[in-house]
Design a protein around this motif. Structure first.
Motif, PDB file in Angstrom:
ATOM      1  N   GLY A   1      17.475  55.400  55.088  1.00 27.08           N
ATOM      2  CA  GLY A   1      16.226  55.032  55.728  1.00 27.08           C
ATOM      3  C   GLY A   1      15.732  56.195  56.575  1.00 27.08           C
ATOM      4  N   VAL A   2      14.464  56.497  56.471  1.00 31.35           N
ATOM      5  CA  VAL A   2      13.877  57.638  57.174  1.00 31.35           C
ATOM      6  C   VAL A   2      12.884  57.126  58.209  1.00 31.35           C
ATOM      7  N   VAL A   3      13.021  57.587  59.443  1.00 29.99           N
ATOM      8  CA  VAL A   3      12.071  57.298  60.516  1.00 29.99           C
ATOM      9  C   VAL A   3      11.672  58.632  61.124  1.00 29.99           C
ATOM     10  N   ALA A   4      10.388  58.977  61.066  1.00 31.16           N
ATOM     11  CA  ALA A   4       9.923  60.273  61.556  1.00 31.16           C
ATOM     12  C   ALA A   4       8.532  60.145  62.132  1.00 31.16           C
ATOM     13  N   GLN A   5       8.271  60.877  63.200  1.00 28.76           N
ATOM     14  CA  GLN A   5       6.923  60.899  63.768  1.00 28.76           C
ATOM     15  C   GLN A   5       6.002  61.721  62.879  1.00 28.76           C
TER      16      GLN A   5
ATOM     17  N   ILE B   1       7.569  48.901  66.989  1.00 28.88           N
ATOM     18  CA  ILE B   1       8.009  47.731  66.220  1.00 28.88           C
ATOM     19  C   ILE B   1       8.396  48.140  64.810  1.00 28.88           C
ATOM     20  N   LYS B   2       7.585  48.987  64.222  1.00 26.69           N
ATOM     21  CA  LYS B   2       7.820  49.437  62.856  1.00 26.69           C
ATOM     22  C   LYS B   2       9.133  50.219  62.747  1.00 26.69           C
ATOM     23  N   ALA B   3       9.382  51.106  63.696  1.00 28.16           N
ATOM     24  CA  ALA B   3      10.611  51.896  63.671  1.00 28.16           C
ATOM     25  C   ALA B   3      11.837  51.027  63.883  1.00 28.16           C
ATOM     26  N   ALA B   4      11.744  50.046  64.790  1.00 28.09           N
ATOM     27  CA  ALA B   4      12.876  49.159  65.038  1.00 28.09           C
ATOM     28  C   ALA B   4      13.209  48.337  63.801  1.00 28.09           C
ATOM     29  N   ALA B   5      12.172  47.856  63.102  1.00 30.63           N
ATOM     30  CA  ALA B   5      12.409  47.079  61.883  1.00 30.63           C
ATOM     31  C   ALA B   5      13.050  47.940  60.813  1.00 30.63           C
ATOM     32  N   MET B   6      12.630  49.195  60.730  1.00 29.39           N
ATOM     33  CA  MET B   6      13.188  50.076  59.709  1.00 29.39           C
ATOM     34  C   MET B   6      14.642  50.399  60.016  1.00 29.39           C
ATOM     35  N   ARG B   7      14.960  50.603  61.271  1.00 29.52           N
ATOM     36  CA  ARG B   7      16.354  50.872  61.624  1.00 29.52           C
ATOM     37  C   ARG B   7      17.236  49.686  61.265  1.00 29.52           C
ATOM     38  N   SER B   8      16.702  48.478  61.412  1.00 29.04           N
ATOM     39  CA  SER B   8      17.478  47.283  61.099  1.00 29.04           C
ATOM     40  C   SER B   8      17.740  47.165  59.609  1.00 29.04           C
TER      41      SER B   8
ATOM     42  N   SER C   1      17.661  49.503  57.253  1.00 30.31           N
ATOM     43  CA  SER C   1      18.232  50.655  56.568  1.00 30.31           C
ATOM     44  C   SER C   1      19.669  50.918  56.968  1.00 30.31           C
ATOM     45  N   ARG C   2      20.308  49.964  57.670  1.00 29.89           N
ATOM     46  CA  ARG C   2      21.707  50.145  58.029  1.00 29.89           C
ATOM     47  C   ARG C   2      22.594  49.971  56.807  1.00 29.89           C
ATOM     48  N   SER C   3      23.869  50.211  57.011  1.00 28.52           N
ATOM     49  CA  SER C   3      24.818  50.053  55.922  1.00 28.52           C
ATOM     50  C   SER C   3      24.861  48.599  55.479  1.00 28.52           C
ATOM     51  N   SER C   4      25.401  48.366  54.286  1.00 29.97           N
ATOM     52  CA  SER C   4      25.377  47.022  53.725  1.00 29.97           C
ATOM     53  C   SER C   4      26.197  46.040  54.551  1.00 29.97           C
ATOM     54  N   ARG C   5      27.149  46.502  55.329  1.00 32.95           N
ATOM     55  CA  ARG C   5      27.963  45.586  56.113  1.00 32.95           C
ATOM     56  C   ARG C   5      27.284  45.184  57.407  1.00 32.95           C
ATOM     57  N   SER C   6      26.135  45.730  57.685  1.00 38.74           N
ATOM     58  CA  SER C   6      25.340  45.263  58.829  1.00 38.74           C
ATOM     59  C   SER C   6      23.883  45.264  58.410  1.00 38.74           C
ATOM     60  N   TRP C   7      23.592  44.508  57.352  1.00 38.92           N
ATOM     61  CA  TRP C   7      22.265  44.527  56.717  1.00 38.92           C
ATOM     62  C   TRP C   7      21.169  44.248  57.729  1.00 38.92           C
ATOM     63  N   THR C   8      21.274  43.211  58.532  1.00 40.33           N
ATOM     64  CA  THR C   8      20.420  43.029  59.695  1.00 40.33           C
ATOM     65  C   THR C   8      21.278  42.464  60.808  1.00 40.33           C
ATOM     66  N   CYS C   9      20.680  42.256  61.969  1.00 43.54           N
ATOM     67  CA  CYS C   9      21.510  41.950  63.138  1.00 43.54           C
ATOM     68  C   CYS C   9      22.175  40.576  63.059  1.00 43.54           C
ATOM     69  N   PRO C  10      21.450  39.466  63.348  1.00 40.52           N
ATOM     70  CA  PRO C  10      22.184  38.206  63.422  1.00 40.52           C
ATOM     71  C   PRO C  10      22.330  37.541  62.069  1.00 40.52           C
ATOM     72  N   ALA C  11      23.478  36.998  61.801  1.00 38.76           N
ATOM     73  CA  ALA C  11      23.685  36.171  60.617  1.00 38.76           C
ATOM     74  C   ALA C  11      24.162  34.812  61.096  1.00 38.76           C
ATOM     75  N   SER C  12      23.469  33.765  60.699  1.00 41.00           N
ATOM     76  CA  SER C  12      23.725  32.462  61.272  1.00 41.00           C
ATOM     77  C   SER C  12      24.754  31.651  60.502  1.00 41.00           C
ATOM     78  N   PHE C  13      25.243  32.169  59.382  1.00 40.79           N
ATOM     79  CA  PHE C  13      26.316  31.473  58.712  1.00 40.79           C
ATOM     80  C   PHE C  13      27.078  32.479  57.859  1.00 40.79           C
ATOM     81  N   ARG C  14      28.139  31.999  57.306  1.00 40.63           N
ATOM     82  CA  ARG C  14      29.037  32.891  56.587  1.00 40.63           C
ATOM     83  C   ARG C  14      28.335  33.565  55.419  1.00 40.63           C
ATOM     84  N   GLY C  15      28.524  34.863  55.281  1.00 42.58           N
ATOM     85  CA  GLY C  15      27.898  35.616  54.205  1.00 42.58           C
ATOM     86  C   GLY C  15      28.567  35.342  52.874  1.00 42.58           C
ATOM     87  N   PRO C  16      28.018  35.869  51.783  1.00 41.25           N
ATOM     88  CA  PRO C  16      28.560  35.591  50.458  1.00 41.25           C
ATOM     89  C   PRO C  16      29.980  36.126  50.303  1.00 41.25           C
TER      90      PRO C  16
END
Length: 429
Positions: free
Chosen positions: A319-323, A338-345, A347-362
């Motif tokens: 994921g690329v974030v640049a001014q 807002i746009k940069a924060a969403a992109m950072r979320s 574009s993380r590694s697959s083991r932290s795809w986005t921040c909160p997960a409300s139930f057990r993953g696959p």
């Protein structure tokens, strides 16, 4: 009629949707049918349909001849570049793509299967909202879908394509998915239409001004991507899926590349001007660094003073974030933040795809899977317990004093009742 012949007749009826006349009307508007969209989105011959014979519930407001198989949505699973995905495509030729009990149940089922099997879910939206003929159960169907959108967030990617009107209750679900793509001139997203707006505010607005693709791609930021037609929109979704992991446990796909990892580009020596006040195009810099010069920019027309994009380095997704110095001298505004924060979320590694997960993953079998647990990427570490004996003794004494003080009121007696003592000592773990 033999069972096999009856089954073939039902399949043929389901494939027609609302009938040949309504399909022609759909084509006249420059729109494809629900099944044509699925054929363009998925690999050829890979689609397997689910619940093709579901019909609307019988009510006094819906004639029996209007209750066609499929109930206005085509659901199933298939492949994109050989990778499993789950998809639902709303059929505007049946009740205007409106959502009702059977319609919602089909979407919920395919979303549950996507999470269970750890695959992306793609929604092709073309709906006028709730089906009022079925009353409150239509609104209940929306609630079931919204719940699954929230539970699947951070577990599997959720992609939405707006390929027609998306009004009323239908607009909330795609708005909370990970990525939204819209088509110019034929797709709209709004809670209420121009007629209601005019009644309430006495303002004349068109559908494009109220919720067209340009408005959401440039002003509101609701649409992440914008396309000129449905074919290019579906091709864009295929391209986007190629950058994303299938779920929060699997890695993003690695694409073979002939671009050497150690190559040098002499143009980068001169692309940044010596004068700090002189502008240059940051996208040109990015394209010279990433594999094959290929990047997929997210929110290209919104918050244009920052560039957020997917690309690859040595075949791996980044994921690329640049001014962007060409716009407002690269000054970061609130939309760009807002746009940069969403992109950072995303574009993380697959083991932290986005921040909160409300139930057990696959396929996750480890501990820590309660309904309120958060992903390890955002979990606040617990301070270490004091290791020295003196520290443990002080902490135990403090807890004992606190507990006795808080329970002293419970040792009082009431008239006619025997005295009870509830003092106790909490021991440190």
């Amino acid at each position: 009629m033999k069972p096999r012949e009856r089954l073939a007749a039902l399949r043929a009826q389901s494939a027609l949707g609302g009938g040949a006349e309504r399909i022609q009307q759909q084509h006249a508007k420059g729109k494809l049918t629900a099944r044509e969209r699925i054929e363009l989105l998925l690999d050829e011959g890979s689609f397997t349909e689910l619940d093709a014979f579901v019909m609307a519930r019988p009510t006094e407001l819906i004639a029996d001849e209007d209750r066609v198989t499929g109930d206005g949505v085509v659901t199933g699973f298939g492949r994109i570049d050989g990778r499993n995905v789950y998809v639902f495509s709303q059929d505007f030729t049946v009740f205007g793509g409106s959502l009702a009990e059977g319609h919602a149940a089909k979407i919920c089922k395919v979303m549950d299967l996507a999470v269970r099997n750890g695959a992306p879910i793609i929604g092709l939206n073309d709906s006028g909202g709730a089906r009022i003929q079925e009353g409150v159960v239509s609104l209940g169907g929306y609630a079931d879908i919204f719940l699954r959108n929230v539970l699947a967030s951070g577990v599997v990617p959720q992609l939405s394509a707006i390929l027609g009107p998306c009004a009323g209750g239908a607009v909330y679900s795609p708005a909370i998915t990970d990525f939204v793509a819209m088509v110019r001139d034929t797709s709209y997203m709004f809670v209420t239409g121009p007629n209601v707006v005019k009644t309430v505010t006495h303002e004349d607005v068109t559908q494009d001004e109220l919720g067209g693709a340009d408005v959401h791609a440039e002003r509101s930021g609701v649409a992440h991507f914008e396309a000129d037609d449905e074919r290019s929109c579906l091709a864009l979704l295929r391209r986007l899926v190629g950058y994303l992991p299938a779920n929060n446990l699997d890695p993003a796909p690695i694409v073979p590349t002939e671009d050497p990892w150690d190559r040098e580009d002499r143009a980068l020596d001169d692309i940044v001007p010596e004068q700090a006040a002189k502008a240059y195009d940051m996208t040109d810099v990015i394209r010279r660094i990433v594999d094959e010069g290929d990047m997929l920019e997210v929110h290209e027309r919104w918050a244009r003073n920052i560039v957020c994009a997917f690309a690859r380095l040595d075949g791996r997704t980044v994921g690329v974030v640049a001014q962007q110095p060409m716009v407002l001298a690269g000054v970061l505004d609130i939309d760009a933040s807002i746009k940069a924060a969403a992109m950072r979320s995303t574009s993380r590694s697959s083991r932290s795809w986005t921040c909160p997960a409300s139930f057990r993953g696959p396929r996750r079998s480890t501990a820590g899977s309660s309904a309120t647990a958060r992903s390890s990427s955002t979990r606040t570490p617990r301070p270490p317990f004091p290791s020295s004996p003196s520290s443990r003794a002080r902490l135990t004494a403090a807890r004992t004093t606190s507990c006795r003080a808080s329970t002293s009121a419970a040792t009082t007696t009431s008239p006619g009742r025997p005295r009870r003592s509830r003092s106790w000592v909490r021991r440190a773990p």
